[in-house]
Motif scaffolding. Structure first.
Motif, PDB file in Angstrom:
ATOM      1  N   ASP A  33       7.074   1.326   0.887  1.00  0.00           N
ATOM      2  CA  ASP A  33       5.844   2.037   1.223  1.00  0.00           C
ATOM      3  C   ASP A  33       5.574   3.060   0.120  1.00  0.00           C
ATOM      4  N   VAL A  34       4.314   3.138  -0.292  1.00  0.00           N
ATOM      5  CA  VAL A  34       3.915   4.072  -1.347  1.00  0.00           C
ATOM      6  C   VAL A  34       4.371   5.503  -1.032  1.00  0.00           C
ATOM      7  N   MET A  35       4.299   5.879   0.214  1.00  0.00           N
ATOM      8  CA  MET A  35       4.656   7.255   0.598  1.00  0.00           C
ATOM      9  C   MET A  35       6.140   7.546   0.370  1.00  0.00           C
ATOM     10  N   GLN A  36       6.959   6.495   0.350  1.00  0.00           N
ATOM     11  CA  GLN A  36       8.398   6.682   0.128  1.00  0.00           C
ATOM     12  C   GLN A  36       8.733   6.964  -1.329  1.00  0.00           C
ATOM     13  N   ILE A  37       8.014   6.296  -2.235  1.00  0.00           N
ATOM     14  CA  ILE A  37       8.467   6.331  -3.627  1.00  0.00           C
ATOM     15  C   ILE A  37       7.427   6.872  -4.606  1.00  0.00           C
ATOM     16  N   ALA A  38       6.274   7.303  -4.123  1.00  0.00           N
ATOM     17  CA  ALA A  38       5.256   7.803  -5.054  1.00  0.00           C
ATOM     18  C   ALA A  38       4.553   9.050  -4.534  1.00  0.00           C
ATOM     19  N   THR A  39       5.322   9.887  -3.824  1.00  0.00           N
ATOM     20  CA  THR A  39       4.784  11.173  -3.362  1.00  0.00           C
ATOM     21  C   THR A  39       5.862  12.239  -3.516  1.00  0.00           C
ATOM     22  N   PRO A  40       5.465  13.494  -3.683  1.00  0.00           N
ATOM     23  CA  PRO A  40       6.448  14.580  -3.725  1.00  0.00           C
ATOM     24  C   PRO A  40       7.273  14.639  -2.434  1.00  0.00           C
ATOM     25  N   GLN A  41       6.645  14.306  -1.302  1.00  0.00           N
ATOM     26  CA  GLN A  41       7.347  14.329  -0.013  1.00  0.00           C
ATOM     27  C   GLN A  41       8.446  13.272   0.023  1.00  0.00           C
ATOM     28  N   PHE A  43      10.038  12.068  -2.510  1.00  0.00           N
ATOM     29  CA  PHE A  43      11.103  12.510  -3.405  1.00  0.00           C
ATOM     30  C   PHE A  43      11.979  13.576  -2.734  1.00  0.00           C
ATOM     31  N   ALA A  44      11.342  14.449  -1.959  1.00  0.00           N
ATOM     32  CA  ALA A  44      12.093  15.500  -1.262  1.00  0.00           C
ATOM     33  C   ALA A  44      13.001  14.899  -0.184  1.00  0.00           C
ATOM     34  N   ILE A  45      12.522  13.852   0.486  1.00  0.00           N
ATOM     35  CA  ILE A  45      13.291  13.235   1.581  1.00  0.00           C
ATOM     36  C   ILE A  45      14.434  12.372   1.042  1.00  0.00           C
ATOM     37  N   ASN A  46      14.142  11.549   0.032  1.00  0.00           N
ATOM     38  CA  ASN A  46      15.166  10.625  -0.467  1.00  0.00           C
ATOM     39  C   ASN A  46      15.061  10.498  -1.992  1.00  0.00           C
ATOM     40  N   PRO A  47      15.511  11.535  -2.710  1.00  0.00           N
ATOM     41  CA  PRO A  47      15.375  11.509  -4.175  1.00  0.00           C
ATOM     42  C   PRO A  47      16.113  10.349  -4.828  1.00  0.00           C
ATOM     43  N   LYS A  48      17.244   9.958  -4.241  1.00  0.00           N
ATOM     44  CA  LYS A  48      18.036   8.873  -4.819  1.00  0.00           C
ATOM     45  C   LYS A  48      17.235   7.563  -4.838  1.00  0.00           C
TER      46      LYS A  48
END
Length: 224
Positions: A33-41, A43-48
């Motif tokens: 999902d775009v929200m998982q890997i292309a938003t600051p949020q 990145f904050a939730i799952n940077p790895k």
């Protein structure tokens, strides 16, 4: 004075080099999902997860080459003042020889500090948690994520205002703010729109070329 050719490029030009367009028809990017890997949020939730996603994109980029469309655009610099404004995060325009490229959405082969967006460095290997800037802050991909400012937009607008010819390649012109750029070109600017499935029609100063990038760019160069 040399004519100023301004070129707007999107995912379609890089697709012919074998770079997958990020977003599939179902809206997923490589199954994410775009929200998982292309938003600051995200990145904050799952940077790895985010870092690994871009590591895979970076690895793929280093395995492909510029195609004939990139090479032909680079040759334009010999005859015209040429500026390329790209929505792509790859470096294929530069590798083909273009020297004046504006990246609206960032660059895959660069990273920046999470605390200072102007602290940018070139990066060609994997980026992992623990990789930090000189001040000890985690590094992140130098990519404009959804919800972030397109900092190069103002520069791109100023460039478009000086276009004598505008060439649009491999972009649906649906992603804003980039899609608004063609409207900043002077009223009598000659516009060429190259896309295998164009969503607009030819009119007075707009010529639609329903071809993939490598074929369409060659056609436009002959017209110039």
């Amino acid at each position: 004075m040399k004519k100023h050719i301004v070129v707007l490029t999107g995912a379609g030009i890089s697709a012919e080099s074998g770079i997958k367009t990020f977003r599939d028809a179902d809206g997923l990017w490589e199954g994410h999902d775009v929200m998982q890997i292309a938003t600051p949020q995200g990145f904050a939730i799952n940077p790895k997860l985010v870092l690994e996603f871009y590591n895979q994109r970076r690895k793929q980029l280093l395995e492909v080459l510029p195609n004939q469309a990139h090479l032909d655009l680079a040759k334009l610099e010999k005859a015209f003042k040429t500026t390329i404004i790209t929505q792509n995060v790859d470096d294929l325009h530069e590798r083909a020889g273009s020297t004046n490229v504006i990246h609206l959405h960032g660059e895959l082969l660069k990273v920046r500090s999470t605390k200072n967006q102007n602290d940018i460095q070139t990066w060609t290997k994997n980026l992992v948690l623990g990789d930090t800037c000189k001040n000890g802050h985690q590094l992140r991909p130098h990519i404009v994520w959804f919800g972030e400012d397109v900092t190069m937009m103002d520069k791109a607008i100023e460039v478009c205002k000086t276009a004598d010819v505008l060439i649009i390649i491999g972009t649906s012109m649906q992603v804003y703010p980039a899609a608004s750029l063609m409207h900043y070109a002077p009223e009598n600017t000659t516009i060429y729109f190259i896309d295998p499935k164009p969503n607009i029609e030819s009119k007075t100063n707009l010529t639609v070329i329903a071809e993939k990038a490598t074929v369409g760019v060659n056609k436009v160069i002959k017209l110039l």
